[in-house]
Motif scaffolding. Structure first.
Motif, short mmCIF file in Angstrom:
data_model
loop_
_atom_site.label_atom_id
_atom_site.label_comp_id
_atom_site.label_asym_id
_atom_site.label_seq_id
_atom_site.Cartn_x
_atom_site.Cartn_y
_atom_site.Cartn_z
N ARG A 8 0.82 -1.21 0.00
CA ARG A 8 0.00 0.00 0.00
C ARG A 8 0.85 1.26 0.00
O ARG A 8 0.35 2.35 -0.07
CB ARG A 8 -0.86 0.03 1.27
CG ARG A 8 -2.15 -0.71 1.15
CD ARG A 8 -3.10 -0.20 2.19
NE ARG A 8 -2.69 -0.62 3.51
CZ ARG A 8 -3.36 -1.52 4.21
NH1 ARG A 8 -4.43 -2.07 3.72
NH2 ARG A 8 -2.94 -1.87 5.40
N ASP B 222 3.61 4.30 -0.78
CA ASP B 222 3.73 5.22 -1.91
C ASP B 222 4.76 4.78 -2.92
O ASP B 222 4.58 4.95 -4.13
CB ASP B 222 4.11 6.63 -1.39
CG ASP B 222 2.89 7.38 -0.95
OD1 ASP B 222 3.04 8.45 -0.32
OD2 ASP B 222 1.77 6.92 -1.23
N TYR B 223 5.86 4.19 -2.45
CA TYR B 223 6.88 3.85 -3.45
C TYR B 223 6.44 2.69 -4.32
O TYR B 223 6.84 2.59 -5.47
CB TYR B 223 8.25 3.61 -2.83
CG TYR B 223 8.32 2.59 -1.75
CD1 TYR B 223 8.29 2.98 -0.43
CD2 TYR B 223 8.45 1.24 -2.03
CE1 TYR B 223 8.36 2.07 0.58
CE2 TYR B 223 8.52 0.32 -1.03
CZ TYR B 223 8.47 0.73 0.27
OH TYR B 223 8.55 -0.17 1.28
N LYS C 276 3.30 2.37 -5.17
CA LYS C 276 2.37 3.05 -6.09
C LYS C 276 3.16 3.73 -7.21
O LYS C 276 2.79 3.65 -8.38
CB LYS C 276 1.55 4.08 -5.30
CG LYS C 276 0.50 4.78 -6.16
CD LYS C 276 -0.54 5.48 -5.30
CE LYS C 276 -0.06 6.85 -4.94
NZ LYS C 276 -1.15 7.83 -4.76
N PHE C 277 4.26 4.36 -6.82
CA PHE C 277 5.06 5.04 -7.82
C PHE C 277 5.70 4.04 -8.77
O PHE C 277 5.82 4.28 -9.97
CB PHE C 277 6.14 5.88 -7.11
CG PHE C 277 6.86 6.84 -7.99
CD1 PHE C 277 8.22 7.00 -7.89
CD2 PHE C 277 6.18 7.57 -8.94
CE1 PHE C 277 8.90 7.90 -8.71
CE2 PHE C 277 6.84 8.46 -9.77
CZ PHE C 277 8.20 8.62 -9.65
#
Lengths: 326, 314, 303
Positions: free
Chosen positions: B201, B203-204, B206-207
């Motif tokens: 989950r 951010d990295y 997601k990125f």
């Protein structure tokens, strides 16, 4: 903007099924971005700006889903692609920059590794070639001593530097469109201007369009060519930046512009719009803005306005209905 | 370590009168006095503590009250049994727990995942001794495939006796090792699963997806690596749990290890053995903590940099 | 009536109504509670009433086997005692010890956690040090130690009397650090919030602030912890009793029953150990299921 638009969003509806019923987070959103253009997307928190960006990249978090509408990139539909096809689009044709540079980078890998990995995934290069390219990219974002710093870990960079790395990563595979979601919000004010400048410059050099999502009108004023104003999951006004800022056609945009303190206009009081944006579960019928609008007519409470031409811009407001006002 | 030694000493000294226990109720006063003198119980407390620590460091813990053997000898003879059992269990737990944890994190809704999760919940609700009993019931009494107690044939290598070199030894090892590992396995599984879901989950990740990296690269290159870092520490610390539950497993299967020794000592109030066991356990803990710290250092670059004061960036 | 309706409509109750597992678990748990605490009325026999035991009825299998009788639904043990009744009474002992340990742990843990979080500085460091050291020791080991010490320190006659408090004390001691850690963390977060500072400015005393304001905000995770802890406590007690260092045999818990039955495993009278084992598993499982549901329901992020 005379050639065909690079990105076209048509009647996009995004829904969230929840136990209280299905919530419509994006309601009939339409706009387009031309090649090499910077489109700003502004609005309050919760207006749906980030959701729009996420839908375009195809990273909508379940249970959210695209209920209807189309998204076209260079004339080709991308909202109905398989997972694998969409993966190839991401990075290669659309790049993304997110808000927090600290958490966007994996702390366990060097910056060089993450750059080279992205390049190798999309472009036919060897790892060595990718590394060289990574150094060039890093240098072009203004990071000094790029050849050494390529082997550093993310925590060895400061916040502004990290966001430069993120921008380099977004551009690594030469995409045609960059979706930037609040790229400067998490940075110090003094650095924000630099990063925005960098983004604009690099995108121009690489020939990429930008969808710049932010709640900061100042950034939009500096950087964007056109701007779309969103409210409660809808686009309420869209047009050239200077037009929307100085002569807003929608009452909400007017309120937004008036609430920004500026140095070049002499303003007695900052305008404040009464009330607040409605929650998704309680959007009023007709025009979503009508309870707060000082120019509300009876029609506004019943019928929802489409985007109507209002001079050089378009606004979703019955004030601009040519057939009625004359 | 010192605090533990102090604790052990307090145990040794003030809890129960070792003389009475050794001689029973019938010893005469003269015998008591003589024994006291021999055991050095008449010296003042700090002196006795110093002597205790001095002896302990040399591995001399005195004499077992129950078996009248040197405690250190007893421990030495039992140590290999416990260690072999514990390592076997730890290996099983890791090599099954980690892959299963990763699988249930990645394929959250598959039927296999649901099954695994249900079984893991059951596993947490089953006390170790009951698992042992059930296994014995099915495999020994019911099917007669595997033996239910003891260690089987062992081979002596120096002072280490191993059951790993005989087929018979292996057969005896299977049931206890599985029993001991089950608790750890469920823990590792749930831990890996929740860590991995958390990482997925982030951010990295997601990125990384936004950059169009291949799914395998994201899951195994990025997510897994980041998941394993905290998992290492916690698993290391869980080693304490293995040692504790070894006591139970050894009791159920009559496995001649340190745990069984300890239980018998507790039942008998055999204080020297208890004290020695404590010290040994504490030592093991300290060593494990050290190793885990070192491992962390190797794996996480952020810690490495902090030490070598790399060039900061601006 | 209104409060009940409000509670029924709340998110928590909604989640409960829509999670079949949670409902089943609650029913099971309530069944256990009624059966065990109401054992005097529910159990068909009283296994402790020596007069009512028929030695001739010893080692009878459960009712569905050949020699079984409807008098003893789950069979009898070597002394003719009804297994079903034994299980009911045994569950009561197990539950009592479990609940008492959790309660004690909570009180100590929450108290120390509040203190550490609120006072900060050296008090905090000191308390947390102890908690950290203790956390690396597994509960069973600690409980065994304390039990062993107690056993050695106290003459044989008093063993039975002190067994209960020692057991409860040992398990609680093993459990409090978790509560303290959680509560301390939340307290430190709340301490910086404005409403606490405002209260201080007005002059409200620290204790009142701690209990009236901070505590309610902390209860959520504590409750989840408590369910997990209850399951662990019951298992720990069962393990200790199985090892022979738990409750005295005059008031056997489920663990004791299992131990007694273990001896008969090889001679074929499997029910003496399996049924208490089954009861134990079901009890702990229902607690765990409830705990899992509670944790998911109270987790704001999953909404």
């Amino acid at each position: 903007m005379s050639t065909a638009p690079l990105l076209e969003v048509r009647n996009l509806c995004v829904e969230f099924p929840s136990r209280r019923g299905t919530l419509r987070a994006l309601n009939d959103v339409s706009f387009s971005i031309g090649a090499g253009e910077v489109l700003g997307v502004v609005g309050e928190s919760g207006a749906g700006k980030s959701l729009t960006g996420a839908s375009i990249i195809g990273l909508l978090e379940p249970p959210g889903r695209v209920a209807s509408g189309e998204i076209l990139l260079a004339g080709r539909r991308i909202d109905n692609l398989s997972d694998d096809e969409m993966r190839r689009v991401r990075g290669r044709e659309i790049g993304a920059v997110f808000q927090d540079p600290l958490t966007s980078l994996n702390p366990l890998y060097t910056v060089g590794h993450q750059l080279a990995e992205t390049i190798v995934t999309h472009l036919p290069m060897t790892w060595a070639q990718a590394r060289n390219r990574a150094v060039e990219l890093l240098a072009s974002t203004g990071i000094p001593a790029a050849r050494e710093r390529i082997d550093h870990y993310p925590h060895q960079f400061s916040g502004g530097m990290r966001q430069r790395v993120v921008i380099a990563l977004a551009l690594a595979a030469e995409p045609k469109l960059i979706v930037a979601d609040e790229p400067t919000t998490a940075l110090d004010v003094s650095i924000q201007a630099q990063i925005i400048e960098l983004l604009k410059k690099l995108c121009r050099e690489h020939g990429a369009s930008v969808m710049l999502i932010t709640h900061d009108m100042g950034v939009i004023a500096e950087t964007a060519d056109r701007v779309a104003v969103m409210y409660a999951g809808r686009v309420v006004e869209i047009g050239p930046v200077s037009q929307v800022i100085h002569h807003p056609a929608h009452p909400y945009s007017a309120g937004l512009m008036g609430s920004i303190p500026t140095l070049d206009r002499h303003v007695q009081r900052l305008v404040q719009i009464d009330g607040s944006m409605p929650r998704l579960t309680a959007i009023p019928p007709g025009c979503a803005f009508n309870p707060r609008c000082s120019q509300r007519m009876e029609r506004c409470t019943r019928e929802r306005p489409e985007l109507l031409p209002a001079g050089p811009t378009q606004a979703a407001c019955w004030l601009h209905d040519q057939e009625v006002t004359a | 370590m010192l605090t533990v030694a102090l604790l052990a000493f307090v145990l040794f000294q003030y809890v129960g009168d070792p003389v009475t226990i050794m001689l029973g109720q019938d010893g005469t006063d003269a015998e008591r006095a003589e024994l006291r003198e021999r055991l050095g119980l008449n010296a003042p407390a700090p002196v006795q503590f110093a002597k205790f620590v001095g002896n302990a460091v040399q591995g001399d813990f005195g004499i077992s009250l129950r078996q009248s053997e040197k405690v250190s000898d007893l421990l030495k003879s039992r140590l290999p049994a416990t260690l072999e059992l514990s390592f076997a269990a730890a290996l099983i737990a890791l090599f099954i727990g980690v892959p299963l944890g990763v699988y249930t994190a990645l394929k959250r809704n598959s039927a296999l995942s649901q099954l695994v999760l249900a079984v893991s919940l059951l596993g947490v609700s089953l006390p170790t001794f009951l698992i042992g009993i059930l296994l014995i019931l099915v495999f020994s009494v019911g099917l007669g495939w595997l033996p239910s107690y003891g260690r089987g044939e062992t081979v002596q290598l120096g002072w280490w006796s191993t059951g790993l070199l005989t087929a018979n030894g292996w057969k005896h090892l299977i049931l206890p090792a599985i029993t001991l590992s089950l608790f750890q396995l469920t823990l590792v599984l749930r831990l890996v699963r929740s860590e991995m879901m958390e990482v997925l989950r982030s951010d990295y990740i997601k990125f990384a997806r936004a950059r169009g990296l291949k799914r395998r690269a994201i899951h195994f290159g990025h997510a897994l690596k980041n998941t394993l870092v905290p998992v290492i520490t916690i698993t290391g610390l869980q080693l304490g749990g293995i040692i504790a539950f070894a006591i139970v497993t050894e009791t159920v299967f009559q496995w001649p290890g340190m745990g069984l020794l300890f239980i018998q000592a507790v039942q008998f109030a055999d204080v020297p053995v208890m004290a020695a066991y404590l010290c040994l356990i504490a030592l093991v803990f300290v060593v494990i903590n050290l190793i885990v710290d070192l491992l962390y250092f190797v794996v996480d670059p952020r810690l490495r940099m902090a030490v070598s004061r790399g060039t900061g960036g601006h | 009536m209104n409060t009940i309706k409000r509670w029924w409509d709340s998110d928590l109750a909604w989640s409960w109504r829509h999670t079949p597992v949670a409902m089943v678990a609650t029913v099971m748990l309530i069944a256990f509670l009624i059966g065990s605490f109401g054992a005097a009325w529910v159990a068909p026999h009283n296994p402790f009433d020596l007069a009512s035991i028929e030695l001739l009825d010893a080692l009878l299998p459960p009712v569905w086997s050949e020699n079984g009788s409807t008098n003893y639904l789950l069979g009898t043990d070597s002394q003719g005692r009804d297994l079903l009744s034994g299980i009911l009474y045994g569950t009561r002992v197990s539950l009592l010890i479990g609940l008492a340990s959790v309660a004690l742990s909570m009180i100590v843990g929450i108290g120390l956690g509040l203190l550490a979080g609120y006072a900060g500085g050296r008090t905090d460091a000191f308390i947390m040090r102890i908690a950290d050291v203790q956390l690396s020791f597994p509960a069973i080991l600690i409980a065994l130690l304390i039990d062993g010490v107690a056993r050695a320190a106290v003459p044989r006659e008093l063993h039975e009397v002190i067994a209960f408090p020692v057991l409860v004390g040992a398990i609680s001691l093993a459990g409090w650090p978790q509560y303290a850690r959680t509560v301390r963390g939340s307290t430190m977060v709340e301490k910086g919030r404005e409403y606490v500072q405002a209260a201080r400015v007005i002059g409200v005393s620290s204790t009142v602030i701690m209990f009236r304001h901070v505590l309610p905000n902390v209860m959520g995770p504590v409750l989840v912890l408590a369910t997990v802890h209850l399951a662990t406590a019951i298992i720990t007690e069962a393990t200790l009793s199985f090892l022979g260092v738990g409750v005295p045999s005059t008031s056997p818990s489920l663990g004791t029953l299992i131990r007694i039955g273990n001896d008969f495993l090889f001679s074929g009278e499997w029910w003496i150990t399996i049924f208490p084992g089954l009861a134990l598993v079901l009890l702990v499982l229902s607690v765990n299921l409830l705990g899992d549901w509670l944790r998911d329901a109270l987790n704001p992020r999953l909404n």
